[in-house]
Motif scaffolding. Sequence first.
Motif, PDB file in Angstrom:
ATOM      1  N   ASP A 113       0.836  -1.346   0.070  1.00  0.00           N
ATOM      2  CA  ASP A 113      -0.021  -0.064  -0.098  1.00  0.00           C
ATOM      3  C   ASP A 113       0.720   1.230  -0.021  1.00  0.00           C
ATOM      4  O   ASP A 113       1.213   1.679   1.037  1.00  0.00           O
ATOM      5  CB  ASP A 113      -0.918   0.032   1.105  1.00  0.00           C
ATOM      6  CG  ASP A 113      -1.876   1.071   1.215  1.00  0.00           C
ATOM      7  OD1 ASP A 113      -1.907   1.766  -0.019  1.00  0.00           O
ATOM      8  OD2 ASP A 113      -2.689   1.478   2.219  1.00  0.00           O
ATOM      9  N   HIS A 126       0.187   4.346  -1.273  1.00  0.00           N
ATOM     10  CA  HIS A 126      -0.689   5.454  -0.834  1.00  0.00           C
ATOM     11  C   HIS A 126      -0.619   5.519   0.849  1.00  0.00           C
ATOM     12  O   HIS A 126      -0.549   6.639   1.308  1.00  0.00           O
ATOM     13  CB  HIS A 126      -1.716   5.587  -1.482  1.00  0.00           C
ATOM     14  CG  HIS A 126      -1.822   5.928  -2.757  1.00  0.00           C
ATOM     15  ND1 HIS A 126      -1.468   7.029  -3.539  1.00  0.00           N
ATOM     16  CD2 HIS A 126      -1.808   4.839  -4.072  1.00  0.00           C
ATOM     17  CE1 HIS A 126      -1.443   6.973  -4.880  1.00  0.00           C
ATOM     18  NE2 HIS A 126      -1.546   5.670  -5.019  1.00  0.00           N
ATOM     19  N   VAL A 161       2.550   6.632   2.058  1.00  0.00           N
ATOM     20  CA  VAL A 161       2.790   8.132   1.869  1.00  0.00           C
ATOM     21  C   VAL A 161       1.988   8.911   2.943  1.00  0.00           C
ATOM     22  O   VAL A 161       2.409   9.911   3.502  1.00  0.00           O
ATOM     23  CB  VAL A 161       2.363   8.423   0.473  1.00  0.00           C
ATOM     24  CG1 VAL A 161       2.436  10.175   0.296  1.00  0.00           C
ATOM     25  CG2 VAL A 161       3.321   7.894  -0.484  1.00  0.00           C
ATOM     26  N   ALA A 162       0.827   8.458   3.106  1.00  0.00           N
ATOM     27  CA  ALA A 162       0.044   9.011   4.028  1.00  0.00           C
ATOM     28  C   ALA A 162       0.426   9.204   5.533  1.00  0.00           C
ATOM     29  O   ALA A 162       0.670  10.020   6.169  1.00  0.00           O
ATOM     30  CB  ALA A 162      -1.516   8.852   4.152  1.00  0.00           C
ATOM     31  N   ASP A 195       6.175   8.300  -4.510  1.00  0.00           N
ATOM     32  CA  ASP A 195       5.233   9.199  -5.673  1.00  0.00           C
ATOM     33  C   ASP A 195       5.770   8.647  -7.188  1.00  0.00           C
ATOM     34  O   ASP A 195       5.054   8.637  -8.223  1.00  0.00           O
ATOM     35  CB  ASP A 195       5.351  10.477  -5.514  1.00  0.00           C
ATOM     36  CG  ASP A 195       4.544  10.956  -4.266  1.00  0.00           C
ATOM     37  OD1 ASP A 195       3.302   9.808  -3.790  1.00  0.00           O
ATOM     38  OD2 ASP A 195       4.661  11.931  -3.696  1.00  0.00           O
ATOM     39  N   LYS A 248       4.542   5.666  -9.016  1.00  0.00           N
ATOM     40  CA  LYS A 248       3.209   5.675  -9.576  1.00  0.00           C
ATOM     41  C   LYS A 248       2.476   4.381  -9.266  1.00  0.00           C
ATOM     42  O   LYS A 248       1.764   3.808 -10.189  1.00  0.00           O
ATOM     43  CB  LYS A 248       3.089   6.097 -11.107  1.00  0.00           C
ATOM     44  CG  LYS A 248       4.028   7.089 -11.430  1.00  0.00           C
ATOM     45  CD  LYS A 248       3.752   7.384 -12.839  1.00  0.00           C
ATOM     46  CE  LYS A 248       4.474   8.588 -13.409  1.00  0.00           C
ATOM     47  NZ  LYS A 248       4.185   9.864 -12.758  1.00  0.00           N
ATOM     48  N   GLN A 303      -3.931   4.144  -7.438  1.00  0.00           N
ATOM     49  CA  GLN A 303      -4.810   4.986  -6.585  1.00  0.00           C
ATOM     50  C   GLN A 303      -5.835   4.158  -5.965  1.00  0.00           C
ATOM     51  O   GLN A 303      -6.830   3.610  -6.690  1.00  0.00           O
ATOM     52  CB  GLN A 303      -5.253   6.145  -7.107  1.00  0.00           C
ATOM     53  CG  GLN A 303      -4.287   7.222  -7.853  1.00  0.00           C
ATOM     54  CD  GLN A 303      -3.590   7.891  -6.694  1.00  0.00           C
ATOM     55  OE1 GLN A 303      -4.216   7.890  -5.416  1.00  0.00           O
ATOM     56  NE2 GLN A 303      -2.362   8.401  -6.983  1.00  0.00           N
ATOM     57  N   THR A 304      -5.798   3.580  -4.564  1.00  0.00           N
ATOM     58  CA  THR A 304      -6.824   2.812  -4.216  1.00  0.00           C
ATOM     59  C   THR A 304      -8.167   3.445  -4.058  1.00  0.00           C
ATOM     60  O   THR A 304      -9.138   2.827  -4.398  1.00  0.00           O
ATOM     61  CB  THR A 304      -6.223   2.340  -2.520  1.00  0.00           C
ATOM     62  OG1 THR A 304      -4.979   1.772  -2.950  1.00  0.00           O
ATOM     63  CG2 THR A 304      -7.217   1.466  -2.064  1.00  0.00           C
TER      64      THR A 304
END
Length: 366
Positions: free
Chosen positions: A153, A155, A158-159, A191, A194, A197-198
């Motif tokens: 995961d 994203h 990144v969060a 990032d 690429k 996008q979940t």
Amino acid sequence: METETPAKLPAPATRDKEKQGTSASRRRGPGILIFVVVLLVLAVLAWWYFNRQLRERDDARIDELATQVSDLGRANEQLRRDIDSVRARANDAESMNRGIREEVLSFAERSRSLEDAVAHLAEQRLNNRDVMALNEAEFILQLAGERLALFRDAHGAVAAYRLADSALAAAEDPLFASVRQTISAEMQALDAAKPLQTAATLKSLADLRVGLLGLPMKSAAERVTTATPAERSRLREILDQFVRISHDDGAPALAARDEKLSRSLIAIDLRAAEAALFARDQEAFEDAVKRAHAGVEANFDSNAPAVRTTLATLEHLAATPLAPALPELGTALNELRNLRTTRALAHPMKPVPTPLEVSPGGEPKP
């Protein structure tokens, strides 16, 4: 021998004049004496009057001076009483000031102890806040690495890195600024990979499930032909005019007979794609999307714009890599741990000072 010459006798006129002068002088003699006596009397009276005036004036001045002396005596007595009162007050004020001085000295000692305690508490508060921020950042960085390793995961990682950066920003020690730079570099690397996008993919799958209800179905003949694409002979086409034979060998045949069942099967495939997306299973995700694509292509009218849009979306999802090659994380976490170890060795925790008790006399008690 000299002979004396006899004196000449005065003339008769001259003798008369001398007689008159003598008689006049005899007459002026008592008048002059009286005048002199009067002058003396007047002088004595003037002297006596002047002395009397001086005496009266001196008596008045003496009385005035006596009055002033009496007033000065009373004022002096009042001043002496006032001075005694002021001296008594000064003694009272001195004793009071002595007590106040002792209290001020005791308060000064207590305030010094209080300032030391407050300064230590402020230092501890800053240290504790920094420690909490560093603990939070370390936990989030470790969580991001584990989530990326287990579920791919990117994203979510990144969060988590953004949260760790905000936690480090709350720390007041500038020593950890380099860790924030490392976090920013790892976020840029994530990032650049690429990843899929979940949230956007889940929304696309949900929109496809909702849009299935409005897709136009193919006719029954087209569905049967699509479901049984085997080669047909001329004789079989003639026989099909009188007898129709079909094989019920799975879901496509059932879907050809039931429109609701066809939509449900495609929806189930989309749900399976969502589950594979959460599990980051690339193969299961592609298989589910391809089954949904085959079901839409077999059961719905390909000439309809909505069907074409749905097929294009499914093809795009099937072609998008679910979990591309992602960078290795952990540099920021290792750097943070090393800096924390270095800081702990350079700044050991100090013991809390015990506040001093001060006696009423201003002397601190141990």
